[in-house]
Structures are given as structure tokens and as C-alpha cells.
Scaffold this motif. Structure first.
Motif, mmCIF file in Angstrom:
data_model
loop_
_atom_site.group_PDB
_atom_site.id
_atom_site.type_symbol
_atom_site.label_atom_id
_atom_site.label_comp_id
_atom_site.label_asym_id
_atom_site.label_seq_id
_atom_site.Cartn_x
_atom_site.Cartn_y
_atom_site.Cartn_z
ATOM 1 N N SER A 5 -11.482 2.526 -5.538
ATOM 2 C CA SER A 5 -9.840 2.174 -5.173
ATOM 3 C C SER A 5 -9.075 3.452 -4.912
ATOM 4 N N GLU A 6 -8.953 4.230 -5.668
ATOM 5 C CA GLU A 6 -8.283 4.848 -4.857
ATOM 6 C C GLU A 6 -7.495 6.309 -4.182
ATOM 7 N N GLU A 7 -8.470 6.223 -3.859
ATOM 8 C CA GLU A 7 -8.414 6.533 -2.233
ATOM 9 C C GLU A 7 -8.213 5.452 -1.142
ATOM 10 N N ASN A 8 -8.483 4.439 -1.883
ATOM 11 C CA ASN A 8 -8.028 3.238 -0.786
ATOM 12 C C ASN A 8 -6.285 2.691 -0.774
ATOM 13 N N TYR A 9 -5.992 2.928 -2.303
ATOM 14 C CA TYR A 9 -4.538 3.187 -2.073
ATOM 15 C C TYR A 9 -4.111 4.179 -1.135
ATOM 16 N N LEU A 10 -4.708 5.046 -1.506
ATOM 17 C CA LEU A 10 -3.598 6.644 -0.593
ATOM 18 C C LEU A 10 -4.390 6.456 0.993
ATOM 19 N N LYS A 22 8.859 1.207 4.195
ATOM 20 C CA LYS A 22 9.165 2.071 2.973
ATOM 21 C C LYS A 22 8.101 1.541 2.657
ATOM 22 N N VAL A 23 7.179 1.879 1.557
ATOM 23 C CA VAL A 23 5.873 2.738 0.457
ATOM 24 C C VAL A 23 6.666 1.325 -0.566
ATOM 25 N N THR A 24 6.537 -0.113 -0.143
ATOM 26 C CA THR A 24 6.803 -0.339 -1.807
ATOM 27 C C THR A 24 5.638 -1.151 -2.401
ATOM 28 N N PRO A 25 5.245 -1.233 -3.665
ATOM 29 C CA PRO A 25 4.319 -2.253 -3.767
ATOM 30 C C PRO A 25 3.596 -4.016 -3.288
ATOM 31 N N THR A 26 4.692 -4.403 -3.129
ATOM 32 C CA THR A 26 4.183 -5.688 -2.245
ATOM 33 C C THR A 26 4.183 -5.162 -0.888
ATOM 34 N N ALA A 27 4.973 -3.795 -0.276
ATOM 35 C CA ALA A 27 3.662 -3.803 1.315
ATOM 36 C C ALA A 27 2.020 -3.194 0.743
ATOM 37 N N ILE A 28 2.488 -2.633 -0.258
ATOM 38 C CA ILE A 28 0.655 -1.932 -0.550
ATOM 39 C C ILE A 28 -0.013 -3.428 -0.739
ATOM 40 N N ALA A 29 0.630 -4.095 -1.743
ATOM 41 C CA ALA A 29 -0.477 -5.311 -2.232
ATOM 42 C C ALA A 29 -0.565 -6.532 -0.811
ATOM 43 N N GLU A 30 -0.417 -6.468 -0.233
ATOM 44 C CA GLU A 30 0.178 -7.266 1.530
ATOM 45 C C GLU A 30 -1.102 -6.456 2.448
ATOM 46 N N ALA A 31 -0.851 -5.084 2.050
ATOM 47 C CA ALA A 31 -2.149 -4.801 2.808
ATOM 48 C C ALA A 31 -3.003 -4.997 1.873
ATOM 49 N N VAL A 40 0.818 -1.596 -9.474
ATOM 50 C CA VAL A 40 2.422 -1.123 -9.841
ATOM 51 C C VAL A 40 1.154 0.192 -11.081
ATOM 52 N N ASP A 41 0.015 -0.425 -11.482
ATOM 53 C CA ASP A 41 -0.603 0.100 -12.307
ATOM 54 C C ASP A 41 -1.674 0.849 -11.631
ATOM 55 N N MET A 42 -1.832 0.857 -10.563
ATOM 56 C CA MET A 42 -2.550 2.555 -9.715
ATOM 57 C C MET A 42 -1.728 2.606 -9.721
ATOM 58 N N LEU A 43 -0.368 3.035 -9.195
ATOM 59 C CA LEU A 43 0.365 3.515 -8.697
ATOM 60 C C LEU A 43 0.925 4.556 -9.794
ATOM 61 N N ARG A 44 1.089 4.426 -11.100
ATOM 62 C CA ARG A 44 0.995 4.994 -11.821
ATOM 63 C C ARG A 44 -0.057 5.486 -12.536
ATOM 64 N N LYS A 45 -1.156 5.604 -11.918
ATOM 65 C CA LYS A 45 -2.474 6.240 -12.440
ATOM 66 C C LYS A 45 -2.470 7.158 -11.266
#
Length: 217
Positions: A5-10, A22-31, A40-45
Motif C-alpha cells: 500500500s505504501e509503495e502504491n502511494y509513493l 499539486k499532490v493533495t489528499p483529494t488528488a491521491i484519493a481520486e487516483a 491523510v492517515d497514510m501520508l502521516r505514516k
């Protein structure tokens, strides 16, 4: 070691940033087809692991360590796509989902050997540049068919939409990487386009179609 999951986020952060967005939580969530709260929880990690910097105003940014991991994942993904197409006979509409699984193999030497075995390809089957081990890539073409001039011929160099439905539609029209297209006419009413495929087939395509096909003169 990162989780899948972390690799997919990166990887998603890398792609969004490469698009100049701009890399926002919304943009990541849509992707990722996820909800912003869990993002946001994953970004903290990822911040705790020093893989990204995150600011509510500026958005997320990969650290050098995070960027290297993301490039490695993208490199493996695109090399596997090339291998599946060229050596195992999969169609370009089939390779993405399989490569999504293979990209997480934790063995960097495997990517180097795969690269050498394939003859050091510069692009994957969809026209995306394959990063080298040092992160360098070939030219990324960005001109969409929707942006070109009437009466000129262009070569297909990449596709923006790698969904199965779009790739199968292209296959049905006998359009692939390297296919020559001529823009015959732009239709102002709905921004659709009349194109000539090679020297054989004249057809009308939608604005969405034209926006997802990358060409070079």
C-alpha cells in the motif's frame, strides 16, 4: 521495507507530481479510488518514515529516499509490461494489471537483468518512458491529437488512457504505437475529429478520444 500500500502511494504521488499537479489528499484519493480521510492517515505514516514531506497548503512531495523507491517501482512496472508484451505475447490491453502485481517484487537486480534481457527499451508498450537505474528517462511526449493542426500527419507515440476499454477500442481501429494518423477535419459543433488511419481508414473520433492519444509530428 515498505508495504504494498505504501509503495502504491509513493507511485501515485510520483505520477501526480510528474504531471505538474499539486499532490493533495483529494488528488491521491481520486487516483487510488480511496477516501481522503484514509489518505491523510497514510501520508502521516509516510512522513514518519521520511518518504515524503507534507504540508496542507503545498501538498505532498517525495523525499529523495521516497523518490528513489517510486522510480524503482515505476521502472519495474514498465519493464514488466514490455516483457509481457514482447516475450509472453500478452496484448497491450492486458499487461498493466499483471505488471501492477509484479512491480512489487523486492529485488532491484531483477529489474537490471530484465532491462538488459529486453535490450534496454526506452518506452513501455503504452509509450511511457522507462526510467533507468539512475532515474533518467527518455523524452516524454505530451502533444495530444486534440491539439494538432488539420491536414498534417502524425505518429502515435503514447496513450494517456491505459484502460482496457480504450486500448481495445484502439486495437479495433488498428491503432498502436507508431501508427500514422492524419487529421482531416476538426468539427466545431462537438470538437470531434475526422482522422485518416494510415492510408486506409477514415473515421470520426470524439474529443475525449483525441485527448487521450499522444502524437508527434
Amino acid at each position: 521495507m515498505q508495504t504494498l500500500s505504501e509503495e502504491n502511494y509513493l507511485k501515485v504521488i510520483y505520477h501526480i507530481d510528474k504531471e505538474g499537479q499539486k499532490v493533495t489528499p483529494t488528488a491521491i484519493a481520486e487516483a487510488l479510488n480511496n477516501n481522503p480521510a484514509s489518505v491523510v492517515d497514510m501520508l502521516r505514516k509516510l512522513v514518519e518514515k521520511k518518504l515524503i514531506h507534507y504540508d496542507k497548503v503545498k501538498g505532498a512531495k517525495l523525499t529523495e529516499k521516497g523518490k528513489n523507491i517510486a522510480i524503482s517501482i515505476v521502472r519495474k512496472h514498465r519493464l514488466w509490461e514490455a516483457f509481457l508484451l514482447e516475450k509472453l505475447g500478452y496484448g497491450w490491453d492486458e499487461v498493466h494489471n499483471i505488471a501492477e502485481q509484479l512491480e512489487h517484487v523486492q529485488q532491484d537486480e531483477l529489474a537490471d537483468r530484465l532491462d538488459k534481457f529486453l535490450g534496454f527499451p526506452q518506452y513501455d508498450p503504452h509509450g511511457d518512458p522507462i526510467p533507468k537505474a539512475n532515474g533518467e528517462t527518455a523524452i516524454t511526449y505530451k502533444t495530444a491529437l486534440a491539439e494538432v493542426e488539420e491536414g498534417k500527419s502524425y505518429k502515435v507515440v503514447a496513450v494517456k488512457d491505459t484502460s482496457v476499454s480504450f486500448l481495445q477500442y484502439l486495437k479495433k481501429l488498428d491503432i498502436g504505437i507508431g501508427t500514422e494518423l492524419t487529421l482531416v477535419e476538426k468539427i466545431p459543433f462537438d470538437n470531434s475529429m475526422v482522422i485518416m488511419i494510415g492510408n486506409n481508414l477514415k473515421t470520426t473520433v470524439s474529443k475525449e478520444f483525441a485527448q487521450n492519444l499522444v502524437v508527434h509530428e
